[in-house]
Write a protein that holds these residues in place. Structure first.
Motif, mmCIF file in Angstrom:
data_model
loop_
_atom_site.group_PDB
_atom_site.id
_atom_site.type_symbol
_atom_site.label_atom_id
_atom_site.label_comp_id
_atom_site.label_asym_id
_atom_site.label_seq_id
_atom_site.Cartn_x
_atom_site.Cartn_y
_atom_site.Cartn_z
ATOM 1 N N ASP A 1 1.011 -1.513 -0.262
ATOM 2 C CA ASP A 1 -0.330 -0.056 -0.207
ATOM 3 C C ASP A 1 0.528 1.630 -0.178
ATOM 4 N N GLN A 2 1.898 1.379 0.293
ATOM 5 C CA GLN A 2 3.214 2.694 0.945
ATOM 6 C C GLN A 2 3.025 2.991 -0.327
ATOM 7 N N ARG A 3 4.207 1.718 -0.973
ATOM 8 C CA ARG A 3 4.739 1.811 -2.752
ATOM 9 C C ARG A 3 3.979 2.471 -3.859
ATOM 10 N N GLN A 4 2.006 2.008 -3.794
ATOM 11 C CA GLN A 4 1.535 2.902 -4.641
ATOM 12 C C GLN A 4 1.100 3.657 -4.327
ATOM 13 N N LEU A 5 0.676 4.758 -2.852
ATOM 14 C CA LEU A 5 0.488 5.534 -2.623
ATOM 15 C C LEU A 5 1.728 6.402 -2.798
ATOM 16 N N GLN A 6 2.840 5.866 -2.577
ATOM 17 C CA GLN A 6 4.408 6.832 -2.616
ATOM 18 C C GLN A 6 4.166 7.272 -4.461
ATOM 19 N N ALA A 7 3.772 6.483 -5.015
ATOM 20 C CA ALA A 7 3.768 6.233 -6.776
ATOM 21 C C ALA A 7 2.867 7.265 -7.228
ATOM 22 N N ILE A 8 2.445 7.727 -6.306
ATOM 23 C CA ILE A 8 1.166 8.753 -6.943
ATOM 24 C C ILE A 8 1.005 9.964 -6.256
ATOM 25 N N GLY A 9 2.150 9.996 -5.379
ATOM 26 C CA GLY A 9 2.333 11.338 -4.439
ATOM 27 C C GLY A 9 1.151 11.384 -2.847
ATOM 28 N N TYR A 10 1.086 9.963 -2.682
ATOM 29 C CA TYR A 10 0.370 10.779 -1.319
ATOM 30 C C TYR A 10 0.724 9.926 -0.168
ATOM 31 N N TRP A 11 2.106 9.085 -0.621
ATOM 32 C CA TRP A 11 2.476 8.450 0.950
ATOM 33 C C TRP A 11 3.544 9.040 0.725
ATOM 34 N N GLY A 12 5.090 9.538 2.349
ATOM 35 C CA GLY A 12 6.286 9.058 2.523
ATOM 36 C C GLY A 12 7.316 9.937 1.378
ATOM 37 N N VAL A 13 6.550 11.143 1.369
ATOM 38 C CA VAL A 13 7.230 12.307 0.168
ATOM 39 C C VAL A 13 6.198 13.801 0.355
ATOM 40 N N SER A 14 7.332 14.216 -0.039
ATOM 41 C CA SER A 14 7.128 15.954 0.407
ATOM 42 C C SER A 14 7.505 16.726 -0.483
ATOM 43 N N THR A 15 7.395 17.594 -0.366
ATOM 44 C CA THR A 15 7.911 18.880 -0.988
ATOM 45 C C THR A 15 7.407 20.326 -1.323
ATOM 46 N N SER A 16 8.281 21.189 -1.499
ATOM 47 C CA SER A 16 7.762 22.492 -1.740
ATOM 48 C C SER A 16 7.853 23.090 -3.285
ATOM 49 N N ALA A 17 7.869 23.729 -3.232
ATOM 50 C CA ALA A 17 7.533 25.114 -4.238
ATOM 51 C C ALA A 17 9.111 24.996 -5.747
ATOM 52 N N LEU A 18 9.951 25.913 -4.675
ATOM 53 C CA LEU A 18 11.619 25.722 -4.616
ATOM 54 C C LEU A 18 11.772 24.186 -4.909
ATOM 55 N N ASP A 19 12.041 23.856 -4.383
ATOM 56 C CA ASP A 19 11.810 22.216 -4.570
ATOM 57 C C ASP A 19 11.412 21.335 -5.699
ATOM 58 N N LEU A 20 11.004 21.067 -5.703
ATOM 59 C CA LEU A 20 9.624 20.730 -6.846
ATOM 60 C C LEU A 20 9.995 22.153 -8.537
#
Length: 195
Positions: A109-128
């Motif tokens: 579940d975590q792998r699938q959610l991570q691949a669509i950007g809903y778990w275990g990832v974060s970003t800011s506008a600058l990092d993105l």
């Protein structure tokens, strides 16, 4: 159109920050992670997708037959990237998503959610913006110049312009939805800088 809560504009050749607002605020990135996952193979898209009891149904038009990587990115097909994540080792997925401060997924579940950007990832506008600049410089997917993303807390757009000889990278976070709020906000920023 949503007004940007957070934005970053970079010169694509030098990486210099040209404009910023609240550029270090972070959130889940949603579908903006998808171009960073090496697309390979074809997968069917049944349209509906449930992960850990939550619905992440695809919103693109129904397709006939399997979806390949190019179409999956163009359609932002959640089913494709969720299926692809199950074929990747957790370490491989984390490495692909390293621009998004990716954690190591320990369950399917975590792998699938991570691949669509809903778990275990974060970003800011600058990092993105920095991640998309690097993606452009190292070779983006075919016919790709930007991506929207939507989560419960934020709407995103990141990309570069003009289409021929891009000069700037823009990343914005708004409320609402990526396609209806973040993308129009980014388009206005592109128009300001490229006029």
């Amino acid at each position: 159109m949503g007004s940007p809560e957070s934005l970053a504009v970079l010169d694509i050749s030098t990486g210099r920050l040209l404009e910023a607002r609240n550029e270090n605020a972070t959130s889940l990135p949603g579908s903006t992670v998808k171009p960073f996952i090496p697309a390979r193979g074809v997968f069917p898209c049944p349209a509906s997708l449930t992960i850990n009891g939550r619905r992440f149904d695809c919103t693109h038009p129904r397709t006939f037959g399997p979806v390949n990587g190019i179409d999956a990115l163009r359609l932002s097909c959640n089913n494709y990237f969720a299926a692809l994540a199950l074929r990747m080792r957790p370490e491989e997925l984390r490495k692909a998503l390293s621009p998004f401060n990716a954690q190591l997924a320990t369950t399917n579940d975590q792998r699938q959610l991570q691949a669509i950007g809903y778990w275990g990832v974060s970003t800011s506008a600058l990092d993105l913006a920095r991640a998309y600049r690097k993606l452009f410089l190292t070779g983006p997917p075919p016919s790709f110049n930007g991506k929207t993303g939507t989560t419960r807390d934020a709407a995103w757009y990141a990309g570069w312009a003009p289409e021929e000889k891009p000069r700037i990278v823009v990343a914005v976070m708004t409320g609402g939805r990526g396609i209806t709020d973040a993308y129009p906000a980014a388009r206005a920023i592109f128009e300001k800088w490229l006029r």
